[in-house]
Structures are given as C-alpha cells and as structure tokens.
Scaffold this active site. Structure first.
Site, PDB file in Angstrom:
ATOM      1  N   GLY A  16     -51.177  10.834  35.369  1.00  0.00           N
ATOM      2  CA  GLY A  16     -50.302  11.740  37.033  1.00  0.00           C
ATOM      3  C   GLY A  16     -50.412  12.851  37.278  1.00  0.00           C
ATOM      4  O   GLY A  16     -49.613  13.579  36.213  1.00  0.00           O
ATOM      5  N   ARG A  77     -56.922   9.582  33.968  1.00  0.00           N
ATOM      6  CA  ARG A  77     -56.185   8.145  33.263  1.00  0.00           C
ATOM      7  C   ARG A  77     -57.320   7.904  32.142  1.00  0.00           C
ATOM      8  O   ARG A  77     -58.095   7.085  33.046  1.00  0.00           O
ATOM      9  CB  ARG A  77     -55.446   6.753  34.878  1.00  0.00           C
ATOM     10  N   ASP A 108     -45.400   8.796  29.946  1.00  0.00           N
ATOM     11  CA  ASP A 108     -45.395   7.469  29.226  1.00  0.00           C
ATOM     12  C   ASP A 108     -46.254   6.980  28.476  1.00  0.00           C
ATOM     13  O   ASP A 108     -47.114   7.151  27.533  1.00  0.00           O
ATOM     14  CB  ASP A 108     -44.166   6.781  29.945  1.00  0.00           C
ATOM     15  N   THR A 130     -44.143  14.456  34.477  1.00  0.00           N
ATOM     16  CA  THR A 130     -44.264  13.289  35.395  1.00  0.00           C
ATOM     17  C   THR A 130     -42.832  13.487  36.841  1.00  0.00           C
ATOM     18  O   THR A 130     -42.316  13.798  36.128  1.00  0.00           O
ATOM     19  CB  THR A 130     -44.401  11.976  34.565  1.00  0.00           C
ATOM     20  N   ASP A 132     -41.981  11.275  38.338  1.00  0.00           N
ATOM     21  CA  ASP A 132     -41.197  10.112  38.328  1.00  0.00           C
ATOM     22  C   ASP A 132     -40.166  10.193  37.227  1.00  0.00           C
ATOM     23  O   ASP A 132     -38.901   8.927  37.999  1.00  0.00           O
ATOM     24  CB  ASP A 132     -42.209   8.494  37.333  1.00  0.00           C
ATOM     25  N   ASP A 134     -39.224   9.244  34.049  1.00  0.00           N
ATOM     26  CA  ASP A 134     -38.898   8.008  34.128  1.00  0.00           C
ATOM     27  C   ASP A 134     -38.888   7.894  32.409  1.00  0.00           C
ATOM     28  O   ASP A 134     -39.040   6.783  31.661  1.00  0.00           O
ATOM     29  CB  ASP A 134     -39.655   6.697  34.266  1.00  0.00           C
ATOM     30  N   ARG A 176     -44.042   3.852  41.130  1.00  0.00           N
ATOM     31  CA  ARG A 176     -43.764   2.004  40.732  1.00  0.00           C
ATOM     32  C   ARG A 176     -43.498   1.457  39.507  1.00  0.00           C
ATOM     33  O   ARG A 176     -43.118   0.699  39.817  1.00  0.00           O
ATOM     34  CB  ARG A 176     -45.309   2.300  39.760  1.00  0.00           C
TER      35      ARG A 176
HETATM   36  O1  F6P Z   1     -47.724   9.907  38.196  1.00  0.00           O
HETATM   37  C1  F6P Z   1     -47.013   9.360  38.058  1.00  0.00           C
HETATM   38  C2  F6P Z   1     -47.338   8.296  39.537  1.00  0.00           C
HETATM   39  O2  F6P Z   1     -47.316   9.258  40.409  1.00  0.00           O
HETATM   40  C3  F6P Z   1     -46.437   6.958  40.310  1.00  0.00           C
HETATM   41  O3  F6P Z   1     -45.470   7.441  40.624  1.00  0.00           O
HETATM   42  C4  F6P Z   1     -47.072   5.934  40.518  1.00  0.00           C
HETATM   43  O4  F6P Z   1     -46.974   5.193  40.900  1.00  0.00           O
HETATM   44  C5  F6P Z   1     -48.695   6.794  39.786  1.00  0.00           C
HETATM   45  O5  F6P Z   1     -48.608   7.733  39.330  1.00  0.00           O
HETATM   46  C6  F6P Z   1     -50.330   6.709  41.029  1.00  0.00           C
HETATM   47  O6  F6P Z   1     -51.047   6.673  40.334  1.00  0.00           O
HETATM   48  P1  F6P Z   1     -53.191   7.430  40.547  1.00  0.00           P
HETATM   49  O7  F6P Z   1     -52.513   9.135  41.263  1.00  0.00           O
HETATM   50  O8  F6P Z   1     -53.360   7.399  39.813  1.00  0.00           O
HETATM   51  O9  F6P Z   1     -52.809   6.413  41.798  1.00  0.00           O
END
Ligand code: F6P
Length: 328
Positions: A16, A77, A108, A130, A132, A134, A176
C-alpha cells in the site's frame, strides 16, 4: 567488487502506498548521488523487480516530488513475490544487475519479501512505509501522520453535521490488522468509542450501552470510530443500523476508505522520510547488510532486518482507556 568500482543500489516502493514515500525516494536518490552511487528504481515494487521494469535515477528524476502523495515509482501487492519461484527470479535480477543493495520501502508484507531475498544472498535495507504504524520495531512508519491528519479533518467535518442533526456517526478508518489510526483519531477527534482488531472485548453491545449512557448524561451527538479490521465488508453500515434500532437515535455510517492513503505528506512524514532515506544509504556505505532503518527513542538506527521483523507487536490498552476518560 573492486574498491574503485561504483556502488549500485536498487530501490522499490511496495504494498500500500503511503504519503511520504516520494520524500523517502528523493532522500535515497540524492544521498546516493552525493556519494557517487548509481540508483536503479524498479516500477510497481517487486513486480518491476521480477520483470526488470527499471529506470536509472538521478537528482533531476526526483525533483518536485517531495510534496506529492503516492509514489513516483508506483507500487503493487505482488502475488508472484509470495512464491519461492518469484523470490528466486527477483534475487536473480539483483544478481544479474550486480546490485550492492536493494532498498525496500513498504509495510510488513513488503519487508518480509525483502527478508526472503536476503536468504537468497541479496543485501536488503528496509524502510518502514505504511499508514498503519503496525511495525513493532520502530516508533514511526512513513505515512501515518498524514493519514491521521486526513482522518481528523474528515471527522471534524462529520462532527459539524452530526451535531446539527443530533445524530450518531460511525466512522470507519483504515487498519485491517491494527487500530493505531482508529485510536489516535479516537483520542484526537474526541470519539466516545473505538473498535480495534486488537481488543474484541469492546463490542456492539458495550458501544450501544455507552451511547445510551452518554445521551442520558446530556450529549446530543455521538462519534464512534471503527477500524477496518472490525468493520469491513459492510459491517460498519450494519452496525450503524443496529445502533439506530437499539437506541432510536438517527445513525449514519461513513467509510473513509482510500482517501486516507493520499494527500501531500505532512512535515512530520517528510522529515522521517528524509532522515530514514538518508540513513538507508549511509548504512549501505558502511558496508552493513540486511538492515531495517527504524526510528526509536528519537533516534534513527539500522537494526538487523530479521530481528526487526521477528519482534511481536504489543497492544497498549492505555490509549483506549485514556480515550474513554477524555470522552465523558
Ligand atoms: O497500506 C495499508 C492499508 O491501507 C491498510 O490500512 C488497509 O487495510 C489496506 O492497506 C488496504 O489495501 P488495498 O489498498 O490493497 O485495498
């Protein structure tokens, strides 16, 4: 390699995107150029590495990006990178290009991808990027401050309409597996309740009880924050309906979604990105291998990548407790 030979590094942003990634790219490239190091950027993270979608970078290629959200290198991803075959291909590209190091900016999953490459002989330097927050090893991850400020801004606006209509607002924020955005915005946005994936004891029943209690003590509107991990796949909208039914209070759900990942990075994000990007290149220059650049106790350090990723993330309940005390 011979002592006079020019060092070569690769650079990717992965997973992300996060505001401040561009500022980190700029810092990496400019520090590298300053030291006479050649930098190759790969597009779309590991996808570009595996399929050699590559661009040589210089000072000019990173001009005018410090204030931009997203990442000029693009990101993805990459499912292929989760397979041993994909990891092998990525490692081979690093070897064919004779890279002295690969800098990975991501969360991560992306950093674990980097760890898999270290097991195949690639020197990987990780940078926490990130929204997050996290990652257990570092006190800061690039993008968090901008995301929290974006959410704060949205909550402030939602508050206006929620107060005018005397409604209950349920706001879903990203995260998430982690409730940092939710808790920070809960405290700084004055929420009454926050649901995070780390603490399942706060549930629909306890939140409804709290809303009823707060109304009877004179509150004329309510703000509940739900982290994505507790609310996605329609659960937040359902929860709003359940609250309305149980309390008789008009309730609206707002899913903030991907707007939280965009926007011009705050000064805090640009600063951490600059310092971490610079530190990553300095780490390579010192000849260190397989490190993660972290911010801990107000210092930037490079620690062992495997150890950094093996650490367990502890949930700190005091954030929730303080939010509850302040929201009365
Ligand atoms: O990058 C982290 C994040 O924004 C999380 O908070 C979220 O759950 C996820 O990515 C969403 O991912 P995507 O953009 O692939 O839907």
């Amino acid at each position: 390699m011979g002592q006079q030979e020019q060092l070569k590094i690769g650079l990717i942003t992965s997973g992300g995107d996060a505001p401040g990634m561009n500022a980190a790219i700029r810092a990496v490239v400019r520090t590298a150029v300053f030291h006479g190091i050649k930098v190759y950027g790969f597009k779309r993270g590991y996808e570009g590495l595996i399929h050699t979608d590559i661009m040589e970078m210089n000072n000019k290629s990173v001009s005018d990006i410090i204030y931009r959200g997203g990442t000029m290198l693009l990101t993805a991803r990459c499912a292929e990178m989760m397979t041993p075959e994909g990891q092998e291909k990525a490692a081979n590209v690093c070897k064919i290009l004779n890279l002295d190091a690969l800098i990975v900016i991501g969360g991560d999953g992306s950093l674990h991808g980097g760890l898999a490459l270290t097991e195949r002989g690639v020197n990987v330097i990780g940078l926490a990027g990130t929204i997050d927050l996290d990652l257990p090893c570092t006190d800061y991850t690039i993008g968090f401050d901008t995301a929290v400020n974006t959410v704060m801004d949205a909550i402030t606006k939602i508050r206006d309409t929620s107060t005018s209509h005397e409604r209950c607002s349920v706001v879903e924020v990203m995260g998430r597996n982690a409730g940092y955005i939710a808790l920070w915005c809960g405290i700084s946005g004055g929420a009454e309740e926050v649901l995070v994936p780390e603490d399942l004891t706060v549930d629909e029943t306890s939140v409804i009880e709290q809303i009823i209690k707060n109304r009877s003590s004179g509150k004329n509107h309510n703000l509940i924050i739900v982290a994505e991990g507790r609310g996605s796949k329609g659960k937040t909208e359902e929860f709003a309906k359940t609250i309305e039914k149980a309390t008789g209070i008009e309730t609206r759900a707002t899913i903030l979604g991907h707007l939280q990942r965009g926007g011009s990075p705050t000064a805090v994000d640009r600063m951490h990105a600059a310092m971490m990007g610079h530190k990553a290149v300095e780490t390579i220059l010192k000849g260190e291998r397989n490190k993660m650049v972290i911010y801990k106790n107000a210092k930037y350090e490079a620690i062992d990548l495997a150890e950094a990723l093996a650490a367990k993330r502890e949930y700190d309940p005091s954030y929730y407790e303080i939010m509850k005390i302040l929201s009365v």
